[in-house]
Design a protein around this motif. Structure first.
Motif, mmCIF file in Angstrom:
data_model
loop_
_atom_site.group_PDB
_atom_site.id
_atom_site.type_symbol
_atom_site.label_atom_id
_atom_site.label_comp_id
_atom_site.label_asym_id
_atom_site.label_seq_id
_atom_site.Cartn_x
_atom_site.Cartn_y
_atom_site.Cartn_z
ATOM 1 N N VAL A 10 0.838 -1.201 0.000
ATOM 2 C CA VAL A 10 0.000 0.000 0.000
ATOM 3 C C VAL A 10 0.878 1.258 0.000
ATOM 4 N N GLY A 11 1.975 1.221 0.759
ATOM 5 C CA GLY A 11 2.876 2.370 0.837
ATOM 6 C C GLY A 11 3.579 2.677 -0.457
ATOM 7 N N ASN A 12 3.723 1.685 -1.324
ATOM 8 C CA ASN A 12 4.402 1.887 -2.599
ATOM 9 C C ASN A 12 3.458 1.758 -3.786
ATOM 10 N N LEU A 13 2.172 1.867 -3.539
ATOM 11 C CA LEU A 13 1.181 1.746 -4.602
ATOM 12 C C LEU A 13 1.372 2.822 -5.669
ATOM 13 N N ASP A 14 1.725 4.043 -5.234
ATOM 14 C CA ASP A 14 1.946 5.114 -6.202
ATOM 15 C C ASP A 14 3.088 4.775 -7.159
ATOM 16 N N ILE A 15 4.145 4.180 -6.634
ATOM 17 C CA ILE A 15 5.279 3.802 -7.483
ATOM 18 C C ILE A 15 4.855 2.699 -8.454
ATOM 19 N N GLY A 16 4.127 1.721 -7.953
ATOM 20 C CA GLY A 16 3.687 0.625 -8.804
ATOM 21 C C GLY A 16 2.803 1.105 -9.945
ATOM 22 N N ILE A 17 1.834 1.945 -9.620
ATOM 23 C CA ILE A 17 0.932 2.462 -10.654
ATOM 24 C C ILE A 17 1.707 3.337 -11.640
ATOM 25 N N ALA A 18 2.610 4.183 -11.127
ATOM 26 C CA ALA A 18 3.404 5.046 -12.002
ATOM 27 C C ALA A 18 4.304 4.214 -12.922
ATOM 28 N N CYS A 19 4.882 3.144 -12.408
ATOM 29 C CA CYS A 19 5.742 2.281 -13.233
ATOM 30 C C CYS A 19 4.947 1.596 -14.339
ATOM 31 N N VAL A 20 3.787 1.074 -13.991
ATOM 32 C CA VAL A 20 2.940 0.422 -15.001
ATOM 33 C C VAL A 20 2.516 1.442 -16.051
ATOM 34 N N ALA A 21 2.103 2.634 -15.592
ATOM 35 C CA ALA A 21 1.685 3.684 -16.528
ATOM 36 C C ALA A 21 2.839 4.082 -17.446
ATOM 37 N N LEU A 22 4.047 4.171 -16.901
ATOM 38 C CA LEU A 22 5.210 4.529 -17.711
ATOM 39 C C LEU A 22 5.523 3.449 -18.750
ATOM 40 N N MET A 23 5.449 2.182 -18.337
ATOM 41 C CA MET A 23 5.703 1.099 -19.295
ATOM 42 C C MET A 23 4.677 1.113 -20.419
ATOM 43 N N VAL A 24 3.409 1.291 -20.072
ATOM 44 C CA VAL A 24 2.352 1.346 -21.093
ATOM 45 C C VAL A 24 2.567 2.552 -21.999
ATOM 46 N N LEU A 25 2.943 3.687 -21.413
ATOM 47 C CA LEU A 25 3.207 4.895 -22.187
ATOM 48 C C LEU A 25 4.333 4.665 -23.198
ATOM 49 N N ILE A 26 5.396 4.033 -22.769
ATOM 50 C CA ILE A 26 6.533 3.771 -23.654
ATOM 51 C C ILE A 26 6.133 2.831 -24.791
ATOM 52 N N VAL A 27 5.444 1.756 -24.457
ATOM 53 C CA VAL A 27 5.027 0.784 -25.476
ATOM 54 C C VAL A 27 4.072 1.430 -26.480
ATOM 55 N N LEU A 28 3.082 2.159 -25.980
ATOM 56 C CA LEU A 28 2.119 2.794 -26.884
ATOM 57 C C LEU A 28 2.776 3.854 -27.762
#
Length: 167
Positions: A10-28
């Motif tokens: 829960v404490g690192n949820l922001d990092i996890g979501i940001a990392c997933v969003a960044l990976m999707v952003l790069i791929v797209l």
């Protein structure tokens, strides 16, 4: 699950979501370039998704940066002053940062509320604008929490050192 593991997740949820969003952003973005320049068939919806993902990466990443003290600061200048002045400067800086984050949180909340009232969405994919921009007030609150907790801990330590030194 162990409470510590849940707290870490829960404490690192922001990092996890940001990392997933960044990976999707790069791929797209890569796929968008290939589709546009290789196949001459660009994705019309890509810009809307890129903007949303970029906002999520930037604001959730900022929240994590506050938690890990990764933002730029001018510590070298503050450290040249006596302990009492350092504490006063820290209090002033804390007040300015807190006011800025409060202002960001309130104004972005107003903006999201307006998007909800007007039912505003993106033009191509019809993604609700409140969903895209809702990350801003949430991140402002997380940034404030991630800034306040270590600040108060550091302030307590500084005051304890001052008391111990008899200053």
């Amino acid at each position: 699950m162990n409470k510590r593991i849940i707290k870490d997740i829960v404490g690192n949820l922001d990092i996890g979501i940001a990392c997933v969003a960044l990976m999707v952003l790069i791929v797209l973005t890569f796929l968008g370039v290939v589709m546009r320049y290789v196949f001459a068939n660009p994705y019309v919806w890509l810009e809307e998704v890129q903007i949303a993902l970029f906002l999520w990466v930037a604001f959730l990443g900022s929240s994590a940066a506050f938690r890990f003290k990764a933002h730029v600061e001018i510590g070298m200048l503050v450290e040249r002053f006596p302990q009492r002045v350092q504490i006063l400067l820290s209090l002033f800086i804390y007040a300015v940062v807190s006011f800025s984050l409060l202002y960001l949180g309130l104004k972005s909340s107003d903006m999201v509320a307006m998007f909800i009232r007007t039912n505003k969405s993106t033009s191509v994919l019809s993604i609700p604008s409140a969903l895209i921009y809702g990350v801003i007030p949430v991140s402002a609150a997380l940034m404030w929490i991630n800034y306040t907790v270590p600040f108060l801990t550091g302030l307590k330590e500084s005051l304890g050192r001052m008391k111990g030194e008899g200053v």
